[in-house]
Motif scaffolding. Sequence first.
Motif: not given
Length: 570
Positions: A186, A209, A248, A251-252, A263, A266-267
Amino acid sequence: MTNWKNYTRESRIAYFSMEIGLSADIPTYSGGLGILAGDTIKSAADLKLPMVAVTLASRKGYFRQVVDQEGWQKELPVDWKPESFMELLPTKVLVTIEERDVKVQAWLYRVKSPTGGEVPVLFLDTDIPGNVEQDRRITDHLYGGDLTYRLKQEIVLGIGGARALDALGFSIRKYHMNEGHASFLTLELLSRARRPIEETWDERAAWDTQHVLGQCVFTTHTPVEAGHDRFPYDMIQQIMGEPVPLTLLKELAGKNELNMTMLALNLSRYVNGVAKRHGEVSKSLFPGFEIHAITNGVHPFTWASPYFVTLFDKYIPSWAHEPELLVRVDNIPDEELWEAHCGAKAYLFQYIQETTGTEMDPDVLTIGFARRFATYKRGDLIFSDIERLTRMGEGKLQLVFGGKAHPKDIPGKQLIQKIIGQIKSLYPKIKIAYLENYNMDVAYRLLPGVDLWLNNPIRPLEASGTSGMKAALNGVPNFSVLDGWWIEGHIEGVTGWSIGPPPEKNPSQENHSDEDANDLYDKLENLIMPMFYHDREAWIRVMKNAIGKNAYYFNTHVMMRRYVTEAYIR
């Protein structure tokens, strides 16, 4: 032989998995996760799905298990040569590890189906002249080494894998991460999607994102918080640098440490667990995320014993490519079904005698238990009351065990040692065999050859449990705790039997081994053994139900059709 460039002519689903089990000759798997990945790829080939798979070469395999005289597991490397099975592709890519450029090459293995479908599998390898010695060893040991070694492997898998596909000319319509090990892909996609900052005048907004979300599918297999890979951010910065800004990344992937599952969550636009119950458990572990459920399956043709292949071919033509036809199992005469089972049992018993010296009785009810030896799987539950087990089982029960403990799992190794001890203490009243070095070949003999498949993990730690599906395919009923897939496949006394209370009467976090053991003994003594020995017609009915009500649905053909309609074409 097909020119590998032909695989790049249409866009494909890229399926990433740290381990893939395609055959025992290619020892790049440790257990259920890898076997599932291999079965997934085989069904994709059968169904002619446009897929490409990416994994690690694991040149020294997981390990070869040897059990010594004291019952202690020893681990030996499994040296194999990719060049004996695969074609080395001409393109190499670079990944950055500890500020060094590390070269990654890819070996191509073709999974071919009788339907004409083919799926290319790329095995990534860093054992290349020019890489420093420690980097050449990154892709040697599956799940080996320390946390730093694991991080380096996951960089090669996720970032190296995405770059290899791009360099080779593959057009990818979706990236499917089979567990969190490949989540770094990702970050590679994020870096590709980054817009120039002067277009946004905002560093955070430059990282698109949403574009990455639309490209990714994530399957989580681990139902416990501690089972998800985590790395300290200082280790990430030391080994990876900053592939995306640290603010960032936090955050992810988590504020305090990088959580590979977080991770991926979130993606990824689509996320699923591997059984209905596991989907619910995953939602409780990661609140706020939409987590679906697609129950795992097994590849029918791979796991049907030769005796059942012959039987199914005779009475249920096309079953291998249309396994839903197994609902027609009643077309098979009872006596022929039983004869096929006896053939599979004799095949197993011959193997047991050759490898352990133990001569099993074909007329005795034989229970199988084989899986990774972790303590939560409670491999010794059946030995909870030796006196009762001996009293009811003398001359009427036989047990066959198999499985490896992780090299660093001392309690798991002690569990194996305990079972080896029971082999000696209970003989000759109850014959017990432990099959060393459990792998695909051993499973192919063991699963169809027992009369009953035992599974008794601590709830809710069984994410799915595909070994029971392989047993059902061969007419072997399950005797299992109601967890994982068995909640969906279980009909008491019809497809098999449960151990312990039903889920609605027992919250998944409550486990009482004494109650489970008592229920195991009660059902074995009062229901299962009487049926096996005194009502063969009823027993065969349960065998047929295992095939017609379980195997017809719990297979990777059904599973892959659901991935296509629910995950891939969204």
